[in-house]
Scaffold this active site. Structure first.
Site, mmCIF file in Angstrom:
data_model
loop_
_atom_site.group_PDB
_atom_site.id
_atom_site.type_symbol
_atom_site.label_atom_id
_atom_site.label_comp_id
_atom_site.label_asym_id
_atom_site.label_seq_id
_atom_site.Cartn_x
_atom_site.Cartn_y
_atom_site.Cartn_z
ATOM 1 N N ARG A 23 -4.932 -5.851 -6.189
ATOM 2 C CA ARG A 23 -6.319 -6.034 -5.981
ATOM 3 C C ARG A 23 -6.899 -6.335 -7.405
ATOM 4 O O ARG A 23 -6.381 -6.067 -8.489
ATOM 5 C CB ARG A 23 -7.166 -4.873 -5.542
ATOM 6 C CG ARG A 23 -7.294 -4.494 -4.109
ATOM 7 C CD ARG A 23 -8.013 -5.540 -3.271
ATOM 8 N NE ARG A 23 -7.843 -5.198 -1.662
ATOM 9 C CZ ARG A 23 -6.939 -5.601 -0.918
ATOM 10 N NH1 ARG A 23 -6.135 -6.360 -1.354
ATOM 11 N NH2 ARG A 23 -7.104 -5.169 0.398
ATOM 12 N N THR A 83 -0.573 -9.025 -6.700
ATOM 13 C CA THR A 83 -0.894 -9.078 -5.421
ATOM 14 C C THR A 83 -1.688 -7.880 -4.838
ATOM 15 O O THR A 83 -1.625 -7.671 -3.721
ATOM 16 C CB THR A 83 0.203 -9.479 -4.619
ATOM 17 O OG1 THR A 83 1.198 -8.314 -4.744
ATOM 18 C CG2 THR A 83 0.917 -10.667 -4.909
ATOM 19 N N HIS A 127 -5.807 -15.173 -2.467
ATOM 20 C CA HIS A 127 -5.673 -13.961 -1.756
ATOM 21 C C HIS A 127 -4.842 -14.261 -0.427
ATOM 22 O O HIS A 127 -5.360 -14.029 0.720
ATOM 23 C CB HIS A 127 -6.793 -13.357 -1.352
ATOM 24 C CG HIS A 127 -6.855 -11.804 -1.168
ATOM 25 N ND1 HIS A 127 -7.798 -10.941 -1.647
ATOM 26 C CD2 HIS A 127 -5.849 -11.244 -0.420
ATOM 27 C CE1 HIS A 127 -7.289 -9.689 -1.208
ATOM 28 N NE2 HIS A 127 -6.077 -9.836 -0.484
ATOM 29 N N ILE A 128 -3.362 -14.756 -0.392
ATOM 30 C CA ILE A 128 -2.883 -15.092 0.749
ATOM 31 C C ILE A 128 -1.334 -14.198 0.960
ATOM 32 O O ILE A 128 -0.734 -14.677 1.285
ATOM 33 C CB ILE A 128 -2.367 -16.444 0.755
ATOM 34 C CG1 ILE A 128 -1.732 -17.027 -0.674
ATOM 35 C CG2 ILE A 128 -3.431 -17.567 0.766
ATOM 36 C CD1 ILE A 128 -1.060 -18.304 -0.661
ATOM 37 N N GLY A 129 -1.582 -12.967 0.313
ATOM 38 C CA GLY A 129 -0.460 -12.145 0.275
ATOM 39 C C GLY A 129 0.143 -11.916 1.648
ATOM 40 O O GLY A 129 1.203 -12.189 1.882
ATOM 41 N N GLU A 144 -13.798 -11.857 -6.161
ATOM 42 C CA GLU A 144 -13.450 -13.279 -5.305
ATOM 43 C C GLU A 144 -14.570 -13.580 -4.647
ATOM 44 O O GLU A 144 -15.376 -12.641 -4.218
ATOM 45 C CB GLU A 144 -12.496 -12.437 -4.167
ATOM 46 C CG GLU A 144 -11.006 -12.393 -5.158
ATOM 47 C CD GLU A 144 -9.845 -11.664 -4.110
ATOM 48 O OE1 GLU A 144 -10.016 -11.728 -2.706
ATOM 49 O OE2 GLU A 144 -9.071 -11.022 -4.717
ATOM 50 N N GLY A 200 5.322 1.854 -3.342
ATOM 51 C CA GLY A 200 5.087 2.168 -2.098
ATOM 52 C C GLY A 200 5.624 1.316 -0.703
ATOM 53 O O GLY A 200 6.664 0.792 -1.091
ATOM 54 N N ARG A 201 4.915 1.034 0.175
ATOM 55 C CA ARG A 201 5.672 0.199 1.307
ATOM 56 C C ARG A 201 5.851 -1.268 0.708
ATOM 57 O O ARG A 201 7.058 -1.817 0.747
ATOM 58 C CB ARG A 201 4.688 -0.069 2.403
ATOM 59 C CG ARG A 201 4.728 1.363 3.413
ATOM 60 C CD ARG A 201 3.752 1.016 4.207
ATOM 61 N NE ARG A 201 2.322 1.015 3.796
ATOM 62 C CZ ARG A 201 1.353 2.194 3.794
ATOM 63 N NH1 ARG A 201 1.754 3.165 4.570
ATOM 64 N NH2 ARG A 201 0.322 2.016 3.244
ATOM 65 N N ILE A 202 4.722 -1.950 0.109
ATOM 66 C CA ILE A 202 5.084 -3.069 -0.469
ATOM 67 C C ILE A 202 5.948 -3.234 -1.751
ATOM 68 O O ILE A 202 6.750 -4.181 -1.995
ATOM 69 C CB ILE A 202 3.718 -4.033 -0.622
ATOM 70 C CG1 ILE A 202 2.940 -4.074 0.570
ATOM 71 C CG2 ILE A 202 3.796 -5.403 -1.395
ATOM 72 C CD1 ILE A 202 1.372 -4.359 0.544
HETATM 73 P P1 NAP Z 1 1.266 2.191 -0.124
HETATM 74 O O1 NAP Z 1 2.509 2.107 0.644
HETATM 75 O O2 NAP Z 1 0.398 3.383 0.054
HETATM 76 O O3 NAP Z 1 1.787 2.343 -1.770
HETATM 77 C C1 NAP Z 1 1.107 2.393 -2.831
HETATM 78 C C2 NAP Z 1 1.740 2.908 -4.210
HETATM 79 O O4 NAP Z 1 0.833 2.938 -5.285
HETATM 80 C C3 NAP Z 1 2.328 4.348 -3.721
HETATM 81 O O5 NAP Z 1 3.817 4.307 -4.298
HETATM 82 C C4 NAP Z 1 1.730 5.113 -4.663
HETATM 83 O O6 NAP Z 1 2.110 6.204 -5.462
HETATM 84 C C5 NAP Z 1 1.138 4.130 -5.910
HETATM 85 N N1 NAP Z 1 -0.029 4.599 -6.614
HETATM 86 C C6 NAP Z 1 -1.106 5.292 -6.138
HETATM 87 N N2 NAP Z 1 -1.774 5.608 -7.297
HETATM 88 C C7 NAP Z 1 -1.238 5.096 -8.214
HETATM 89 C C8 NAP Z 1 -1.389 5.002 -9.856
HETATM 90 N N3 NAP Z 1 -2.672 5.676 -10.050
HETATM 91 N N4 NAP Z 1 -0.487 4.652 -10.704
HETATM 92 C C9 NAP Z 1 0.677 4.210 -10.017
HETATM 93 N N5 NAP Z 1 1.014 4.022 -8.640
HETATM 94 C C10 NAP Z 1 -0.023 4.665 -7.908
HETATM 95 O O7 NAP Z 1 0.308 0.825 -0.156
HETATM 96 P P2 NAP Z 1 1.015 -0.606 0.473
HETATM 97 O O8 NAP Z 1 0.962 -0.714 2.065
HETATM 98 O O9 NAP Z 1 2.315 -0.793 -0.432
HETATM 99 O O10 NAP Z 1 -0.166 -1.454 -0.267
HETATM 100 C C11 NAP Z 1 -0.517 -1.448 -1.495
HETATM 101 C C12 NAP Z 1 -1.843 -2.369 -1.815
HETATM 102 O O11 NAP Z 1 -1.367 -3.746 -1.851
HETATM 103 C C13 NAP Z 1 -2.768 -2.075 -0.925
HETATM 104 O O12 NAP Z 1 -3.597 -1.003 -1.166
HETATM 105 C C14 NAP Z 1 -3.731 -3.517 -1.091
HETATM 106 O O13 NAP Z 1 -4.659 -3.326 -1.764
HETATM 107 C C15 NAP Z 1 -2.644 -4.706 -1.523
HETATM 108 N N6 NAP Z 1 -2.302 -5.481 -0.547
HETATM 109 C C16 NAP Z 1 -2.466 -7.030 -1.090
HETATM 110 C C17 NAP Z 1 -2.237 -7.898 -0.197
HETATM 111 C C18 NAP Z 1 -2.918 -9.375 -0.552
HETATM 112 O O14 NAP Z 1 -3.025 -10.181 0.680
HETATM 113 N N7 NAP Z 1 -2.732 -9.744 -1.830
HETATM 114 C C19 NAP Z 1 -1.766 -7.690 1.176
HETATM 115 C C20 NAP Z 1 -1.380 -6.619 1.336
HETATM 116 C C21 NAP Z 1 -1.724 -5.184 0.553
HETATM 117 P P3 NAP Z 1 2.939 7.498 -4.663
HETATM 118 O O15 NAP Z 1 4.287 6.917 -3.879
HETATM 119 O O16 NAP Z 1 3.414 8.369 -5.444
HETATM 120 O O17 NAP Z 1 1.914 7.871 -3.449
#
Ligand code: NAP
Length: 342
Positions: free
Chosen positions: A251, A249, A297-299, A279, A156-158
């Site tokens: 969950r 990074t 958890h400092i992503g 956590e 996805g975005r990240i």
């Molecule tokens: P996003 O843009 O919604 O991207 C999520 C991706 O995961 C999409 O490509 C989606 O597939 C894929 N996905 C969903 N279900 C799946 C599965 N069962 N198997 C494989 N792939 C799957 O989300 P994002 O903004 O990148 O953020 C992702 C996550 O990063 C957040 O939800 C958050 O939990 C975590 N995060 C952590 C930190 C930190 O501080 N550590 C910071 C920011 C975010 P599709 O492309 O097919 O829809």
């Protein structure tokens, strides 16, 4: 209108809540450790709006005791701590902060990968301990990054920001996306995004099984939801190459922590982790293992990104209070009915 802000809010944003929305009562609850259920319920009592963070438990059990609550402005992109179904049923709006934290989080994920591959934390400890006596050709040998294969779970975005970094470092990129479009090892139907990623980064979409088997390094970037809870368990860890570096990074609960501890302890994988299942508790074997690199958890933790996240949350609150529909509303389908109750 009563607003509760869990955690620190930069003063310019405090000011905006006061002046632009004329909110007289904003209560700030700062906390180093997660609030207990009793504490969070008490803090939420009588509040119309809450600005929350990932450590705040907003389960049905808690939300159902906060009858006045009309909006949760989550200061994170992930909202697995909030019961979305309950919010939808009860007319509680939920906003999050997508997009503004992609680079910061991908930077951390890539840093964790480099730290694990090049043993940077170990090297730092070695120098500080006074153990360095001179150049040795086999001192702290690590793993070459370029030319290796990085498997990204969730493009996805990240995940895409991570892929761009990997491309710059000369890695081969494979990835998988949502399970429903990607189940089993049978033919995967590629869409526009897959074609774009293949063209720009040479990235190849594969099944989860192929990703686990082929990757030298794996980085998790999917959201935590029912289908991704324990997505990586003992069976998946067993499929990984020996010595695979697993970066998380996303969950903590995306990985079954007991199985992770076992894989790390046995030396099957190296884990570079920013997130944990419970956590701030980190299982002692992970703390004591030479096969881990750990972060609290400092992503998204840069000045710029944390401000942007807080700003997006405050903007959503202000917009809703003025009757507008924020672009970052997770449940826009209930907006019309919910906004009238504010
Ligand atoms: P996003 O843009 O919604 O991207 C999520 C991706 O995961 C999409 O490509 C989606 O597939 C894929 N996905 C969903 N279900 C799946 C599965 N069962 N198997 C494989 N792939 C799957 O989300 P994002 O903004 O990148 O953020 C992702 C996550 O990063 C957040 O939800 C958050 O939990 C975590 N995060 C952590 C930190 C930190 O501080 N550590 C910071 C920011 C975010 P599709 O492309 O097919 O829809």
């Amino acid at each position: 209108m009563k607003v509760l802000c869990l955690g620190k809010l930069p003063s310019p944003l405090q000011e905006r809540l006061k002046t632009e929305a004329k909110i007289e009562s904003v209560t700030y609850v700062d906390r180093a450790a997660p609030l207990t259920d009793t504490e969070i319920t008490a803090a939420l009592s009588g509040m119309d709006i809450v600005l929350s963070e990932p450590q705040d438990n907003l389960s049905e059990n808690i939300l159902s005791r906060c009858q006045a609550l009309r909006m949760v402005a989550q200061r994170a992109v992930g909202y697995d701590n909030v019961d979305l179904e309950y919010c939808n049923r009860s007319g509680i709006l939920l906003s999050n902060t997508p997009g503004v934290l992609d680079n910061a989080t991908a930077d951390l994920a890539f840093s964790l990968l480099l730290c694990a591959a090049r043993r940077i934390v170990e090297a730092d400890r070695y120098v500080r301990a006074g153990l360095w006596h001179g150049f040795e050709s086999d001192l702290l040998l690590g793993r070459e990054i370029s030319g290796k294969t990085l498997g990204i779970v969730g493009l996805g975005r990240i995940g895409e920001a991570m892929a761009r970094r990997a491309w710059g470092f000369g890695l081969k990129i494979i990835y998988c996306r949502s399970a429903h479009k990607n189940s089993g090892t049978t033919e995967i139907e590629l869409d526009e995004k897959d074609r774009r990623l293949a063209q720009s980064l040479g990235a190849r979409r594969v099944s989860m099984e192929d990703l686990l088997k082929e990757s030298d390094f794996i980085s998790l970037h999917c959201p935590l939801k029912k289908e991704t809870t324990n997505l990586i368990g003992a069976a998946e860890l067993a499929l990984m190459k020996n010595g695979c570096i697993l970066v998380n990074t996303a969950r903590g609960k995306v990985v079954e922590e007991k199985a992770l501890v076992e894989a790390v302890t046995k030396g099957k994988i190296i884990a570079a982790l920013d997130v944990f299942a419970q956590e701030p508790t980190v299982p002692p074997p992970l703390l004591n293992s030479p096969n881990t690199v750990l972060a609290p958890h400092i992503g998204s933790a840069t000045d710029e990104t944390r401000f942007a996240m807080a700003e997006l949350a405050v903007n959503a609150v202000l917009q809703v209070l003025q009757g507008g529909l924020p672009a970052n509303l997770v449940n826009p389908q209930i907006f019309e009915s919910a906004v009238n109750k504010l």
